[in-house]
Design a protein around this motif. Structure first.
Motif, PDB file in Angstrom:
ATOM      1  N   ARG A   9     112.942 -46.768   1.696  1.00 51.69           N
ATOM      2  CA  ARG A   9     113.379 -47.307   0.490  1.00 51.69           C
ATOM      3  C   ARG A   9     114.889 -47.678   0.453  1.00 51.69           C
ATOM      4  O   ARG A   9     115.530 -48.708   0.096  1.00 51.69           O
ATOM      5  CB  ARG A   9     112.916 -46.468  -0.753  1.00 51.69           C
ATOM      6  CG  ARG A   9     111.585 -46.866  -1.043  1.00 51.69           C
ATOM      7  CD  ARG A   9     111.372 -46.078  -2.331  1.00 51.69           C
ATOM      8  NE  ARG A   9     110.092 -45.400  -2.406  1.00 51.69           N
ATOM      9  CZ  ARG A   9     109.816 -44.247  -3.197  1.00 51.69           C
ATOM     10  NH1 ARG A   9     110.966 -43.841  -3.974  1.00 51.69           N
ATOM     11  NH2 ARG A   9     108.636 -43.794  -3.097  1.00 51.69           N
ATOM     12  N   THR A 267     135.299 -38.185  15.055  1.00 52.28           N
ATOM     13  CA  THR A 267     135.331 -37.792  13.595  1.00 52.28           C
ATOM     14  C   THR A 267     135.292 -36.411  13.744  1.00 52.28           C
ATOM     15  O   THR A 267     134.596 -35.548  14.669  1.00 52.28           O
ATOM     16  CB  THR A 267     134.044 -38.212  12.863  1.00 52.28           C
ATOM     17  OG1 THR A 267     132.852 -37.975  13.554  1.00 52.28           O
ATOM     18  CG2 THR A 267     133.972 -39.565  12.849  1.00 52.28           C
ATOM     19  N   TRP A 338     133.356 -54.673 -14.852  1.00 52.02           N
ATOM     20  CA  TRP A 338     132.178 -54.925 -14.417  1.00 52.02           C
ATOM     21  C   TRP A 338     132.209 -55.073 -12.911  1.00 52.02           C
ATOM     22  O   TRP A 338     131.451 -54.505 -12.089  1.00 52.02           O
ATOM     23  CB  TRP A 338     131.866 -56.388 -14.681  1.00 52.02           C
ATOM     24  CG  TRP A 338     130.687 -56.405 -15.976  1.00 52.02           C
ATOM     25  CD1 TRP A 338     131.191 -56.686 -17.248  1.00 52.02           C
ATOM     26  CD2 TRP A 338     129.602 -55.855 -15.928  1.00 52.02           C
ATOM     27  NE1 TRP A 338     130.060 -56.508 -18.017  1.00 52.02           N
ATOM     28  CE2 TRP A 338     129.053 -55.960 -17.286  1.00 52.02           C
ATOM     29  CE3 TRP A 338     128.565 -55.310 -15.056  1.00 52.02           C
ATOM     30  CZ2 TRP A 338     127.762 -55.606 -17.568  1.00 52.02           C
ATOM     31  CZ3 TRP A 338     127.404 -54.886 -15.303  1.00 52.02           C
ATOM     32  CH2 TRP A 338     127.035 -55.170 -16.849  1.00 52.02           C
ATOM     33  N   LEU A 342     130.188 -52.276 -10.369  1.00 58.23           N
ATOM     34  CA  LEU A 342     129.421 -52.603  -9.590  1.00 58.23           C
ATOM     35  C   LEU A 342     129.684 -52.365  -8.170  1.00 58.23           C
ATOM     36  O   LEU A 342     128.747 -52.056  -7.004  1.00 58.23           O
ATOM     37  CB  LEU A 342     129.030 -54.040  -9.789  1.00 58.23           C
ATOM     38  CG  LEU A 342     127.946 -54.630 -10.931  1.00 58.23           C
ATOM     39  CD1 LEU A 342     128.115 -55.866 -11.174  1.00 58.23           C
ATOM     40  CD2 LEU A 342     126.698 -53.833 -10.915  1.00 58.23           C
ATOM     41  N   PHE A 345     129.483 -48.987  -7.095  1.00 57.69           N
ATOM     42  CA  PHE A 345     127.888 -48.326  -7.090  1.00 57.69           C
ATOM     43  C   PHE A 345     127.481 -48.868  -5.727  1.00 57.69           C
ATOM     44  O   PHE A 345     126.895 -47.963  -4.885  1.00 57.69           O
ATOM     45  CB  PHE A 345     127.273 -48.997  -8.271  1.00 57.69           C
ATOM     46  CG  PHE A 345     125.904 -48.722  -8.374  1.00 57.69           C
ATOM     47  CD1 PHE A 345     125.394 -47.482  -8.820  1.00 57.69           C
ATOM     48  CD2 PHE A 345     124.915 -49.519  -7.811  1.00 57.69           C
ATOM     49  CE1 PHE A 345     124.101 -47.070  -8.616  1.00 57.69           C
ATOM     50  CE2 PHE A 345     123.233 -49.323  -8.169  1.00 57.69           C
ATOM     51  CZ  PHE A 345     123.258 -48.188  -8.360  1.00 57.69           C
ATOM     52  N   LEU A 348     128.905 -46.954  -2.753  1.00 56.41           N
ATOM     53  CA  LEU A 348     128.536 -45.572  -2.698  1.00 56.41           C
ATOM     54  C   LEU A 348     127.084 -45.747  -1.940  1.00 56.41           C
ATOM     55  O   LEU A 348     126.645 -44.810  -1.099  1.00 56.41           O
ATOM     56  CB  LEU A 348     128.189 -45.000  -4.283  1.00 56.41           C
ATOM     57  CG  LEU A 348     128.155 -43.531  -4.436  1.00 56.41           C
ATOM     58  CD1 LEU A 348     129.402 -42.938  -3.662  1.00 56.41           C
ATOM     59  CD2 LEU A 348     128.358 -43.257  -5.732  1.00 56.41           C
ATOM     60  N   LEU A 349     126.239 -46.454  -2.307  1.00 61.78           N
ATOM     61  CA  LEU A 349     124.700 -46.679  -1.989  1.00 61.78           C
ATOM     62  C   LEU A 349     124.746 -46.760  -0.469  1.00 61.78           C
ATOM     63  O   LEU A 349     124.106 -46.353   0.349  1.00 61.78           O
ATOM     64  CB  LEU A 349     124.042 -47.892  -2.811  1.00 61.78           C
ATOM     65  CG  LEU A 349     122.617 -47.899  -2.546  1.00 61.78           C
ATOM     66  CD1 LEU A 349     122.173 -46.812  -3.739  1.00 61.78           C
ATOM     67  CD2 LEU A 349     122.047 -49.333  -2.953  1.00 61.78           C
ATOM     68  N   LEU A 352     126.663 -43.723   1.425  1.00 70.07           N
ATOM     69  CA  LEU A 352     125.580 -42.729   1.656  1.00 70.07           C
ATOM     70  C   LEU A 352     124.644 -43.014   2.582  1.00 70.07           C
ATOM     71  O   LEU A 352     123.908 -42.153   3.485  1.00 70.07           O
ATOM     72  CB  LEU A 352     124.901 -42.403   0.314  1.00 70.07           C
ATOM     73  CG  LEU A 352     126.153 -41.631  -0.635  1.00 70.07           C
ATOM     74  CD1 LEU A 352     125.661 -41.317  -2.069  1.00 70.07           C
ATOM     75  CD2 LEU A 352     126.414 -40.179   0.147  1.00 70.07           C
ATOM     76  N   PHE A 457     118.193 -36.075  -3.883  1.00 68.24           N
ATOM     77  CA  PHE A 457     119.097 -36.872  -5.057  1.00 68.24           C
ATOM     78  C   PHE A 457     119.704 -35.610  -5.619  1.00 68.24           C
ATOM     79  O   PHE A 457     120.585 -35.602  -6.143  1.00 68.24           O
ATOM     80  CB  PHE A 457     118.269 -37.401  -6.009  1.00 68.24           C
ATOM     81  CG  PHE A 457     117.570 -38.836  -5.373  1.00 68.24           C
ATOM     82  CD1 PHE A 457     118.562 -39.823  -5.197  1.00 68.24           C
ATOM     83  CD2 PHE A 457     116.087 -38.806  -4.891  1.00 68.24           C
ATOM     84  CE1 PHE A 457     118.357 -40.939  -4.403  1.00 68.24           C
ATOM     85  CE2 PHE A 457     116.126 -39.993  -4.231  1.00 68.24           C
ATOM     86  CZ  PHE A 457     116.895 -40.993  -4.079  1.00 68.24           C
ATOM     87  N   LEU A 460     122.606 -34.892  -3.472  1.00 69.00           N
ATOM     88  CA  LEU A 460     123.604 -35.701  -3.704  1.00 69.00           C
ATOM     89  C   LEU A 460     124.359 -35.571  -5.160  1.00 69.00           C
ATOM     90  O   LEU A 460     125.740 -35.735  -5.096  1.00 69.00           O
ATOM     91  CB  LEU A 460     123.007 -37.235  -3.659  1.00 69.00           C
ATOM     92  CG  LEU A 460     122.411 -37.476  -2.398  1.00 69.00           C
ATOM     93  CD1 LEU A 460     122.152 -39.322  -2.533  1.00 69.00           C
ATOM     94  CD2 LEU A 460     123.660 -37.791  -1.359  1.00 69.00           C
ATOM     95  N   LEU A 465     128.235 -36.404  -4.605  1.00 68.10           N
ATOM     96  CA  LEU A 465     129.059 -36.733  -5.576  1.00 68.10           C
ATOM     97  C   LEU A 465     130.154 -36.249  -6.075  1.00 68.10           C
ATOM     98  O   LEU A 465     131.381 -36.696  -6.255  1.00 68.10           O
ATOM     99  CB  LEU A 465     128.062 -37.303  -6.640  1.00 68.10           C
ATOM    100  CG  LEU A 465     127.047 -38.429  -6.246  1.00 68.10           C
ATOM    101  CD1 LEU A 465     126.125 -38.674  -7.444  1.00 68.10           C
ATOM    102  CD2 LEU A 465     127.824 -39.504  -5.768  1.00 68.10           C
TER     103      LEU A 465
END
Lengths: 547, 341, 375
Positions: A9, A267, A338, A342, A345, A348-349, A352, A457, A460, A465
Motif C-alpha cells: 500500500r 551512511t 498550504w 502538503l 507531508f 515524509l511519506l 519513510l 504506525f 512511526l 516522528l
C-alpha cells in the motif's frame, strides 16, 4: 521494518505521489520532442555556447561560494567560542527570507556606476570618469555569483550546522589523540562526515541558481534560462523552450546524481553519539576574523538590503498602502502554508518509504518527485497549464454533454494549480531536509520496535516522528519561506484579482518602481522571518564544554 | 505516518478550497475579465471609473509572460474577455494564434485611425509610445537618427538596456523594414561596438548613467522620461538629458503601441464591448494617456501637458504588422551580433 | 639511553569543576611504566572525567598532570610533560592513545586508512610496516579495504586498538572498551589485549563499571566515588582490605551483616556472637561486617541439638561453585538482614530454615555513619 501488505500500500501511495508530481515534468519533456532543429542550430551558432559556459560558471561559482560561506559559518558556530554565537546562530539563517531578485535589484542599483557607492567615491576623490579609477563591475558573472550565494548560503549553513551538531564528538577526540590539531581534525573528520548534508544543500543551491531567471537578468548575465525565454517568448517556439529546459534539468540532475554515486553507501551513525562539543578557543585575532566573517554574511545577505528596503518604505509608503497590503499578505500566507504543509507531508511519506521498505528501488519515488526544482518557474507554470487544461476541458465537456452548467476551469485557473505547482517545485527541498534528518537516526531503531511487538504506525508515531520533529519543521519552514518568495508560478496561474505579496512587488519592480513596492517586500521578508525566529526559539541548546 | 483521518481531512479541505474558488469564478453576474500584460495599478483608475459608470465589475490578472499560452490552453472555457498588451508583438501573437475575435463596432473604428488597429478590427491600439533617444545636455541640441547609434563618433558613449527587450526588438524590426537584413546586422554590430558598457538595467538606469557621466546617449521610451520628472529623486537624472525624437528629417520616430483585443471565447461579450468602447472614449483616452505619459491614439485627444511640452513629432508610418512580422528575424540578428554578450 | 623507569603518569591534587560543580577533587594517582590500571566506580563518580582530563579534553582547575614521554624523535632522553592549569598541552601533543567505548572509528575511511590516520606524517615505508605488523598482530589481515560498518563488533574493536597503537603511545586510555563485546568473547579479548600491552610495554588506564574486568585485566585498581579516589592498589589487596564501605560495596566483596559491639572483644549478630582478637575502640553504634561467602558455614550441630536455626532460604540459583543461596535472618530486630550470600553443595528447599555460623577470620567492619557520610 515494514510488512508485506503495508509495504504494498505504501509503495502504491509513494509511486502515486511521485508520479503525480512528475506529470508536469513529463509533459515538459514530451513537449520538447517537437523542438525545431533549425532554431537550435541558429542558437548554437550564435549565443548558446556562451550561455552554456555562463551557466556552468555560474553554477560552479555559486555552489562553491555558498559552500564556503555556509560551511565556514556553521563550523564557527558549532566548533568555536566565537562571541555572540547565540545571536549569530539564527541571524545566519535570515538571508533565506530575502528574495534573490530583490537583493539583486538592490545591489545592482547600489554598486552600479551611477549607484550611490560609486557616486560617493567619485565625489570624495573628485574622480570624473570611469577611467579615473577601478571599481568592480557588479553586473558580471562574478557579481551575480556572490550576490546569489549571499542569499542561498543559509541552505548549506543550516544543513551543515545540523550535521556538525549531530556528529559523534568522540570521532574528533579520537583524531586529536592521533596527533591532529583541532583544525586538522575538522578537515579530515568533521568535514568529510558532513559531506552528505552539504551535498544535499549544495544541490538545492544549484537547482535554485540554474532555474533562476529574474535574478541573473538584473546582472545582465545570460544563461541557459535566457535562451529558454528567448526561444519561447522571442521566437514563439515553446517546444524548443521546453527542450532547452529539459536539457537544463537533465544537466542539473546529472550533477546531483554523480555526487550521490560518489558517496554511495557511506551512511553511518553512532548508537550513542557523544554530543559534548569541544569548543575551540579562539585568539583575539581569530575572534575578530571569525565573528567578522559571520557578521559580514549577515549584513550583506540580510541587514543591508533590509535597511535599504526600510529606507525606501519610509520615503514612499504610508499607512493606507499597508492596509491595502493586508489581504494580499493573507493570500501569500494562505498559499505558502498550504504548499508547505502538503510538500512536507508528501516528503515524509516518501522519505519513510525509502527508509523502511525492502524494495530495491525504494529511493526512486523520493528522487523523481524532486525534479521540479530544477525547472525554471515559468516553464513549470507552462507545463502546469498543459497538464491541467486538458483535464478541465474534459470536465467541462462532460458537464456539457449532460446539459449541466459548465464548472469552468476548476484546476488550471484556481489556487489549486498554484499550490500544485509549489508542491512540484519545492518537493526537492522538503525531501532533502527530511532525508538528511532521517540519516541521523541510527538504522537499528527501525528494528527495535518490531521486537517489542509494536505496530508500524505506532512505531512511526512514537519514535520516528518525534526524532524527525526538527527536520520536519525545518522542511516546512524552508518551503514556507520559498513559497512566500516564489513568483512565476503564482503570476501565471492565479485566478482573477488574486494578488500575493510577491506579485504585488513584481508589478512595481517591473515598472522600475521598487521604491513603491518596498513595503510589500518588507512584508515578504518579515513573514518569512517569523518561522525562522520561531524555529530558533523552539530549538534547545546543546551541552557544550569550553576547552 | 499521520493518521488516516488527518489525511482525509486534508483532502476534503482541499476539495472545499477548490469549491470555494469555483463558486467564486462561477458567480459571474455583471463582470468583465481582463488578462493584462500591463501592471494593473496603471489601469486601475480607468477600471474603477468604468465600474462606476456601468456597474460592471472588472476582474484582472496580470502577467508579463505566458498570457497567450494560458489563453490558448484554456480554449473555449477561458474566462478571459479582454486582452491588454503593452507591445504590438504580443498583440499580433494573440491574433496569429487565433485567440482574438473581431469587433466591428463603429464607435471603435471611428475613434481609432486605421494605422492603429487590425485590418479586420480584431485588435486596437490604445496609446502609442515613442522609442526616443536621450542625449546628455552636455552635447547640446542634437539632430539624431537611429542610424547614428552606429556612428563611430559615439564610440564608448552609448548606454542601452538588453537587446532582447521587446522595445529594442521592435526597433530592430523597424530597422530591418527600412534597411534590410544585412545592413541591419552591420548596424547592430557597430551599435554594440559603440556601447559604453554591456547592455544592462532598465530605461531609467540609462538616464541615470548619462547623469553620472558614464555615457552621453541612450535609448528609452518616452513615458519613462515623464515618470522620472515626476519622481523627486530621479528628476535630477532626467534634468541632465534632452529627449530627442529620432529620424524627424526622414521616416519618423519608431512607435510602439499598447493595445487591446476581444478574446475569441469571451464569455461576457457585451460587457467586454462596453469596456472597449469605454477605453477609447475621450475621457478614458485622456486619463489613460495622462497616467501613463503616453500618446493617446484617438484623434483629437491631446497628450498631457508634460508630454506635449516635448514637442510635436513625426512618427514612422510603417504598419505595425510589419514590425511584428520582422520580430523573429530581429531577434536572430541580435543573437548574431551577440548584442548582449 | 637513560630510561625513566619510574612512573609513566602522575596525577597530583587534580581538581576539575564543570559549570561550577566539582567533578574531581584532589585526585592523586600514579601509574608505573607498563602497568595497567583499572578505574572503577558507579556511574557519575567522575571516572570518565578523569580519563578525559588525562587525555586533554577537559582542563583541570587545580593540580598537576605529569605525563612521561619516552624517547620521541630527537628527544632521546625521556621527556616529561608537566601539565598545569596555567600550562596546558593540547591532546594531540600528549602522545596518549585512546580507545572509545563505541570505538569511534572513522566511518568514511577504510580499515587501512583508519589505522594509518595517526601516522600519516611518517614515511610511507614506516607506515606500511607498522600497518602490516598491527594487522598481523590483531588478526585483521585481508580486511584493509573494508569500511567500519562492514565489520563485526570484535573486528571493529581490533581496528580501534590497532589505530590507537599505530603512533606507539606509551600511555593508552580505554573507556569501557569491553562493554559492547559479547560476554563469551570478552574474557578471551581481555586476555589477548593484556598480553599485547605487556609485550609492547604500554601503560594503560581503563574505565569500567564491571569489577570482573578489573580482576582479569588490571595490575592495579583504583575505586572512585564522588570525585575522590577512595582506594587504589593491587586488586588482591583491595579485596582483602577494603578501606571503605563504598569500596567493599561497589566491588561486591561480600554481604553486609549488621553487628553490635557488646564488649571490648565481642560483637553480637543475627548469626551469633563474634569474637575479635584485637581490642578495638568501643563503639555502641550499629556496624556493618563484610561477610564473604567462604567465611560462612552450616553449623555442625544438628538442628535437634541446642543450636537454633537463624536463617531462611529465600532464593536458590545454580552456579559453578555449587548452589547459591540468598538468605534472610529469622530475627526482626536491628540486627536483621535479608540478602546474605551463601554457597553450598547441598540442596536445600525454598523457605527451609538453617543454622549458620561464622568462621574465624580477619573481620572487616564499617560504622554505618560512614555510609551516611559517604552515601
Amino acid at each position: 521494518m515494514i510488512e508485506k501488505q503495508k509495504n504494498r500500500r505504501w509503495r502504491g501511495a509513494s509511486y502515486f505521489i511521485a508520479l503525480t508530481l512528475m506529470i508536469p515534468v513529463l509533459v515538459m519533456l514530451y513537449a520538447g520532442i517537437n523542438a525545431s532543429n533549425e532554431l537550435f542550430i541558429h542558437l548554437w551558432q550564435t549565443v548558446l555556447p556562451d550561455y552554456i559556459a555562463n551557466t556552468l560558471i555560474l553554477g560552479v561559482f555559486v555552489v562553491l561560494l555558498s559552500v564556503i560561506f555556509g560551511v565556514i559559518s556553521a563550523a564557527v558556530i558549532v566548533h568555536t567560542n566565537v562571541v555572540g554565537k547565540n545571536a549569530l546562530r539564527w541571524l545566519l539563517m535570515l538571508p533565506l527570507a530575502m528574495p534573490a531578485y530583490l537583493v539583486a535589484y538592490l545591489y545592482t542599483d547600489m554598486f552600479d556606476y551611477a549607484g550611490p557607492v560609486q557616486r560617493a567615491l567619485r565625489a570624495w576623490f573628485s574622480w570624473q570618469s570611469p577611467s579615473d579609477y577601478w571599481f568592480f563591475d557588479i553586473r558580471t558573472l562574478g557579481g551575480a555569483s556572490v550576490v546569489i550565494a549571499l542569499v542561498l548560503f543559509p541552505y548549506v549553513y543550516m544543513l551543515a550546522r545540523t550535521a556538525f551538531e549531530q556528529q559523534d564528538q568522540n570521532l574528533l577526540r579520537a583524531s586529536r589523540l592521533l596527533g591532529l590539531s583541532a583544525k586538522q581534525s575538522f578537515y579530515k573528520v568533521a568535514l568529510p562526515l558532513a559531506r552528505p548534508a552539504i551535498a544535499i544543500a549544495a544541490s538545492l543551491v544549484l537547482m535554485e541558481t540554474l532555474a533562476d531567471f529574474a535574478t541573473v537578468q538584473y546582472f545582465a548575465v545570460n544563461t541557459l534560462t535566457t535562451a529558454i525565454y528567448d526561444t519561447w517568448l522571442g521566437y514563439n517556439d515553446l517546444a524548443s523552450a521546453n527542450a532547452l529546459a529539459s536539457i537544463l534539468m537533465l544537466f542539473i540532475l546529472f550533477a546531483v546524481v554523480s555526487e550521490q554515486r560518489a558517496r554511495a553507501g557511506q551512511t553511518y551513525q553512532s548508537e550513542r553519539p557523544n554530543k559534548n562539543h569541544q569548543l575551540i578557543k579562539l585568539t583575539m585575532i581569530q575572534q575578530l576574523f571569525a565573528s567578522g566573517f559571520c557578521w559580514l554574511l549577515v549584513i550583506a545577505g540580510f541587514i543591508l538590503p533590509f535597511i535599504l528596503l526600510l529606507f525606501m518604505a519610509w520615503q514612499y509608503s504610508n499607512i493606507a498602502q499597508l492596509q491595502a497590503l493586508l489581504p494580499t499578505g493573507i493570500n501569500s500566507i494562505k498559499i505558502a502554508v498550504w504548499a508547505a504543509s502538503l510538500t512536507t507531508f508528501f516528503a515524509l511519506l516518501l522519505v519513510l518509504f525509502q527508509r523502511l521498505s525492502h524494495d530495491r528501488w525504494r529511493a526512486l519515488p523520493m528522487n523523481i518527485s524532486g525534479f521540479g526544482y530544477a525547472i525554471p518557474g515559468t516553464v513549470l507554470a507552462m507545463a502546469m497549464l498543459a497538464t491541467f487544461a486538458p483535464i478541465d476541458h474534459a470536465i467541462n465537456d462532460v458537464a456539457k454533454y449532460f446539459s449541466l452548467p459548465t464548472p469552468g476551469l476548476v484546476l488550471s485557473g484556481s489556487i489549486f494549480a498554484i499550490i500544485f505547482a509549489y508542491v512540484v517545485r519545492f518537493a526537492a527541498i522538503a525531501n532533502g531536509t527530511i532525508d538528511s534528518g532521517i540519516k541521523q537516526i541510527p538504522k537499528s531503531i527501525d528494528y527495535a520496535p518490531a521486537s517489542l511487538g509494536v505496530g508500524l504506525f505506532t512505531m512511526l508515531r512514537k519514535i520516528h516522528l518525534p526524532l524527525l520533529k526538527s527536520s520536519i519543521f525545518v522542511a516546512w519552514l524552508l518551503v514556507f519561506v520559498e513559497a512566500m518568495k516564489e513568483l512565476p508560478a503564482v503570476l501565471l496561474l492565479r485566478p482573477f484579482n488574486f494578488e500575493t505579496l510577491s506579485t504585488q512587488v513584481y508589478q512595481l519592480i517591473s515598472d522600475e518602481m521598487l521604491e513603491q513596492g518596498a513595503l510589500g517586500a518588507i512584508l515578504i521578508v518579515l513573514l518569512g522571518l517569523l518561522p525562522i525566529i520561531w524555529l530558533n526559539r523552539a530549538k534547545t541548546g546543546n551541552g557544550e564544554e569550553e576547552v | 505516518m499521520l493518521k488516516k483521518s488527518k489525511a482525509s481531512k486534508l483532502v476534503s479541505k482541499l476539495i472545499c478550497g477548490v469549491a470555494v474558488t469555483l463558486s467564486f469564478i462561477a458567480s459571474a453576474a455583471q463582470e468583465v475579465n481582463v488578462y493584462s500584460y500591463r501592471q494593473p495599478f496603471l489601469v486601475q483608475p480607468l477600471f474603477d471609473q468604468f465600474t462606476e459608470q456601468s456597474g460592471i465589475k472588472v476582474n484582472v490578472v496580470f502577467a508579463k509572460k505566458g498570457m497567450a499560452e494560458r489563453l490558448a490552453r484554456e480554449g473555449e472555457y477561458s474566462p478571459a474577455d479582454i486582452l491588454l498588451t503593452t507591445d504590438i508583438s504580443r498583440l499580433i501573437e494573440l491574433y496569429d494564434r487565433g485567440l482574438l475575435q473581431a469587433n466591428h463596432d463603429k464607435v471603435l473604428t471611428d475613434a481609432i485611425p486605421a494605422q492603429y488597429r487590425a485590418q479586420d478590427n480584431s485588435w486596437f491600439a490604445l496609446t502609442t509610445r515613442v522609442r526616443n533617444i536621450y542625449s546628455s545636455k552636455r552635447l547640446g541640441v542634437v539632430e539624431i537618427n537611429y542610424e547614428d547609434l552606429a556612428d563611430v563618433k559615439y564610440q564608448g558613449r552609448i548606454c542601452t538596456r538588453s537587446g532582447k527587450h521587446a522595445y529594442t526588438v521592435a526597433l530592430v524590426a523597424s530597422m530591418i523594414a527600412e534597411h534590410g537584413e544585412a545592413d541591419t546586422l552591420i548596424w547592430l554590430e557597430k551599435f554594440k561596438a559603440n556601447l559604453a558598457r554591456k547592455p544592462q538595467g532598465n530605461d531609467r538606469g540609462q538616464v541615470q548613467a548619462i547623469h553620472q557621466g558614464l555615457c552621453d546617449i541612450s535609448l528609452g521610451n518616452s513615458y519613462y522620461f515623464g515618470k522620472m520628472l515626476k519622481n523627486e529623486q530621479q528628476k535630477i537624472w532626467a534634468d541632465g538629458v534632452n529627449i530627442n525624437f529620432p529620424n524627424q528629417a526622414n521616416r519618423g520616430a519608431h512607435v510602439n503601441i499598447s493595445g487591446m483585443g476581444l478574446a475569441k471565447y469571451s464569455p461576457n461579450v457585451d460587457n467586454a464591448k462596453k469596456l472597449m468602447i469605454f477605453l477609447v472614449s475621450e475621457y478614458a483616452q485622456q486619463l489613460y494617456a495622462e497616467t501613463n505619459m503616453e500618446y493617446p491614439v484617438r484623434v483629437g485627444v491631446v497628450p498631457s501637458k508634460l508630454v506635449a511640452s516635448w514637442g510635436e513629432f513625426k512618427a514612422d508610418s510603417l504598419p505595425l504588422e510589419i514590425i511584428a512580422k520582422n520580430r523573429t528575424l530581429a531577434l536572430k540578428l541580435i543573437d548574431k551580433a551577440r548584442f548582449d554578450l | 639511553m637513560k630510561k625513566r623507569n619510574s612512573n609513566q603518569l602522575e596525577i597530583k591534587k587534580l581538581c576539575v569543576s564543570l559549570q561550577g560543580n566539582d567533578i574531581l577533587s584532589e585526585v592523586n594517582l600514579s601509574l608505573a611504566s607498563g602497568d595497567i590500571l583499572g578505574l572503577v566506580g558507579p556511574s557519575g563518580c567522575g571516572k570518565s572525567t578523569l580519563l578525559n582530563t588525562i587525555a586533554g579534553f577537559i582542563n583541570q582547575s587545580h593540580g598537576e598532570l605529569i605525563v612521561g614521554v619516552l624517547g620521541v624523535g630527537e628527544h632521546d632522553d625521556g621527556e616529561l610533560l608537566i601539565i598545569t592549569p596555567e600550562h596546558n598541552v593540547a591532546p594531540e601533543h600528549r602522545n596518549i592513545g585512546m580507545i572509545f567505548q563505541d570505538y569511534a572509528l572513522f566511518p568514511h575511511l577504510t580499515v587501512e586508512q583508519n589505522i594509518i590516520f595517526g601516522i600519516n606524517k611518517l614515511s610511507k615505508r614506516v607506515q606500511q610496516s607498522r600497518l602490516k605488523n598491527l594487522m598481523h598482530l590483531l588478526k585483521l589481515t585481508n580486511l584493509e579495504a573494508r569500511f567500519p560498518h562492514q565489520l563485526s563488533g570484535g573486528q571493529q574493536q581490533r581496528v580501534a586498538i590497532a589505530r590507537a597503537l599505530a603512533p606507539q603511545p606509551k600511555l593508552l586510555l580505554l573507556d569501557e572498551p569491553f562493554s559492547n563485546i559479547d560476554a563469551r568473547l570478552r574474557n578471551e579479548l581481555m586476555l589477548e589485549m593484556r598480553q599485547l600491552l605487556k609485550n609492547l610495554n604500554i601503560s594503560a588506564i581503563f574505565v569500567t563499571h564491571n569489577k570482573d574486568e578489573v580482576f582479569t585485566f588490571a595490575d592495579k585498581i583504583a575505586v572512585m566515588h564522588q570525585g575522590h579516589i577512595l582506594q587504589s592498589g593491587c586488586p588482591a589487596a583491595v579485596c582483602q582490605q577494603p578501606n571503605n564501605w563504598q569500596v567493599a560495596d561497589f566491588l561486591q566483596l561480600g554481604s553486609w551483616l549488621p553487628v553490635k559491639q557488646i564488649s571490648s572483644t565481642q560483637f553480637q549478630s543475627a548469626l551469633g556472637k563474634i569474637n575479635i582478637s584485637k581490642e578495638g575502640k568501643r563503639d555502641t553504634a550499629l556496624q556493618q561486617l563484610l561477610l564473604k561467602p567462604q567465611y560462612i558455614e552450616l553449623s555442625q550441630l544438628s538442628g535437634s541439638a541446642q543450636g537454633k536455626v537463624n536463617v531462611r532460604v529465600d532464593n536458590i540459583s545454580v552456579t559453578e561453585q555449587g548452589y547459591h543461596y540468598l538468605l534472610s535472618s529469622l530475627v526482626v530486630d536491628e540486627l536483621a538482614f535479608d540478602q546474605l550470600s551463601f554457597y553450598s553443595n547441598e540442596l536445600f528447599s525454598l523457605g527451609q530454615t538453617l543454622m549458620l555460623v561464622i568462621k574465624e577470620h580477619k573481620f572487616v567492619m564499617f560504622i554505618p555513619t560512614t555510609i551516611q557520610a559517604a552515601g
